[in-house]
Design a protein around this motif. Structure first.
Motif, PDB file in Angstrom:
ATOM      1  N   ALA A 194       0.817  -1.206   0.000  1.00 34.62           N
ATOM      2  CA  ALA A 194       0.000   0.000   0.000  1.00 34.62           C
ATOM      3  C   ALA A 194       0.854   1.261   0.000  1.00 34.62           C
ATOM      4  N   SER A 248       3.224   1.858  -2.171  1.00 32.68           N
ATOM      5  CA  SER A 248       3.744   2.109  -3.517  1.00 32.68           C
ATOM      6  C   SER A 248       3.375   3.478  -4.086  1.00 32.68           C
ATOM      7  N   PRO A 249       2.167   4.038  -3.876  1.00 34.88           N
ATOM      8  CA  PRO A 249       1.927   5.389  -4.412  1.00 34.88           C
ATOM      9  C   PRO A 249       2.862   6.444  -3.825  1.00 34.88           C
ATOM     10  N   PHE A 250       3.277   6.263  -2.586  1.00 38.50           N
ATOM     11  CA  PHE A 250       4.180   7.221  -1.968  1.00 38.50           C
ATOM     12  C   PHE A 250       5.605   7.061  -2.468  1.00 38.50           C
ATOM     13  N   TYR A 287       6.404   6.021  -5.509  1.00 38.72           N
ATOM     14  CA  TYR A 287       6.448   6.530  -6.875  1.00 38.72           C
ATOM     15  C   TYR A 287       6.598   8.047  -6.901  1.00 38.72           C
ATOM     16  N   THR A 288       6.091   8.717  -5.881  1.00 37.17           N
ATOM     17  CA  THR A 288       6.240  10.175  -5.867  1.00 37.17           C
ATOM     18  C   THR A 288       7.680  10.596  -5.559  1.00 37.17           C
TER      19      THR A 288
END
Length: 49
Positions: free
Chosen positions: A40, A42-44, A46-47
């Protein structure tokens, strides 16, 4: 763990301690890719890139 032990003995015997930071950074990036791709967080991650 034998692989890491072999790398350490190689670095120590051949006096190539300058390779240690490179190996550590590559291992950390590999762990970041493995754990970051299926979690969970992973979106952070990628930034960051």
């Amino acid at each position: 763990m034998d692989f890491l032990k072999d790398i350490w003995f190689f670095l120590r015997e051949r006096k190539k301690f300058w390779l240690a930071p490179i190996i550590i950074v590559l291992l950390l990036l590999g762990l970041l890719i493995v754990f970051g791709g299926s979690s969970a967080v992973s979106p952070f991650i990628y930034t960051l890139f």
